[in-house]
Design an enzyme around this catalytic site. Structure first.
Site: not given
Ligand code: HOZ
Length: 424
Positions: A144, A239, A267
């Site tokens: 994702y 990622d 994050k």
């Protein structure tokens, strides 16, 4: 009739907010419960609007590596707020944060700060295309990378648990430049790279997949991606929105010793504020406007409050590299508890754990890719979720997310959690 304040707030929110939530997985649909509305969080605990307190292993889906409301981070944010919330002009903190990121990940010689992981990845892809002059991107099934149009193909996270796996509203023409390989399957990558020789701008990968549950890269898989991208003149994008500053201060690239061309972060880098980043070598990043022809901009990019939170967080992590070993030990204890509960109950369970990330899958088959992840018993996961919640432990309300351990989880809280898991 509502029995709790959370029930009431959810019912009211449903009237004004699609699904009552601002991000689908929060709706608890995959586990058949009503979402908890949160009042506050401190350290390893989260408290809902009804006054119930839980040991929290969602940790805001990753940013909370230090625990909630770490005093130094909160103080940095408060000080920054007093100086103004946003200027839309450069600040010293942006440069300081860029230096810290570079120190952690030397491959990131230059970095752009943006506001979300989705934006970071979307921008990195644009730069990769601009740099290589090629259009195609290879991604992995079940990885994702946020919700930008071109990447919502065989995506993970809530895209795995909603009725429409790959979003409607995305024109087919927007995803025709996205090729999908299989995670941990070198042959599937080789085939695509050969079939589309000279056309692939980049391979993008979650170095540890954490949006189909946690799925580890097999030995040599990331090194193989490095070799094949070099061989075909494509870029390798890690990622690291989840793994960055989590697997170690230097993220997955340090942990596995594989250096990507570009990195996306989110994050932890924002210390709990909405901030993300993408970067790579100076040569690649100098394609970005105003130096180069690849356009990317944002009013809140490099926001002064968010950079204050990010700097405070990264400084603490940099000064306490010993935290990572402790995080790993805590996560391993949780993983062992799952294994023990499986042995005791005779229920098949597989635990994938690395550093402070872990997932339990209720299946007898090793989980190494998308198909094995979705083969796990999600009904059992829902039961496990309910058991944990009813015993004071808040875990991800979906099989296809990770369990996050933080510095704030004490040994006693880990033991308490292990006991709940063993009682399953
Ligand atoms: N995409 C996030 C989890 N992988 C969801 C975050 C949220 O709902 O806050």
């Amino acid at each position: 009739m509502d029995t709790t304040r959370s029930d009431y707030l959810f019912r009211e929110s449903l009237k004004r907010i699609p699904g009552g939530v601002n991000s689908p997985v929060r709706a608890f649909k995959a586990v058949g419960r009503t979402p908890l509305f949160i009042q506050s969080a401190k350290g390893s605990h989260i408290t809902d609007v009804d006054g119930n307190t839980f040991i929290d292993y969602v940790c805001s889906w990753g940013p909370g590596i230090l625990g909630h409301a770490h005093p130094e981070v909160v103080e940095a944010v408060q000080k920054a707020c007093a100086d103004g919330l946003t200027y839309g002009a450069p600040t010293e903190r942006e440069w300081k944060l860029a230096e810290l990121i570079h120190e952690a990940m030397p491959s990131v010689e230059k970095v752009r700060l943006v506001s979300s992981g989705t934006e970071a990845v979307m921008s990195a892809i644009r730069v990769a295309r601009g740099y290589t002059g090629r259009d195609l991107i290879v991604k992995f099934k079940g990885n994702y990378h946020g919700h930008s149009d071109g990447l919502l193909v065989k995506a993970g996270s809530a895209a795995l648990t909603t009725a429409v796996p790959d979003s409607s509203g995305v024109p087919a023409s927007y995803t025709q430049n996205t090729l999908v390989a299989l995670y941990n399957d070198k042959e599937s990558v080789r085939e695509l790279m050969e079939a589309y020789k000279g056309q692939v701008a980049a391979i993008i990968v979650e170095p540890v997949a954490a949006n189909m549950g946690v799925v580890l890269p097999e030995d040599g898989f990331l090194a193989f991606l490095r070799e094949i991208t070099d061989a075909y003149g494509s870029l390798l994008i890690f990622d690291e929105v989840i793994t960055g500053f989590r697997l170690g201060f230097g993220g997955a690239q340090e942990y596995f010793g594989v250096t990507p061309d570009m990195t996306t972060l989110g994050k932890i880098v924002g210390g709990g504020m909405p901030m993300a980043a993408y970067g790579g070598s100076a040569e690649i990043m100098d394609k970005v406007s105003p130096v180069g022809p690849v356009y990317q901009a944002g009013t809140l990019s490099g926001n002064p409050v968010a950079t204050a939170a990010g700097i405070a967080t990264l400084k603490i992590l940099k000064a306490h590299k010993e935290y990572y070993e402790k995080l790993e030990q805590k996560a391993r204890r949780l993983a062992d508890a799952f294994a023990k509960s499986g042995e005791k109950s005779g229920r098949p369970v597989q635990v994938n754990q690395i550093g402070s990330l872990l997932s339990a899958f209720f299946t007898d088959k090793a989980v190494r890719d998308y198909d094995s992840a979705v083969g796990a018993d999600t009904g059992m996961y829902a039961k496990y979720f309910g058991w944990m919640l009813d015993h004071g432990v808040y875990v991800a309300p979906s099989q296809f997310e990770a369990m996050f351990v933080s510095v704030a989880h004490t040994d006693e809280e880990i033991e308490e959690t292990c006991q709940v898991i063993r009682g399953l």
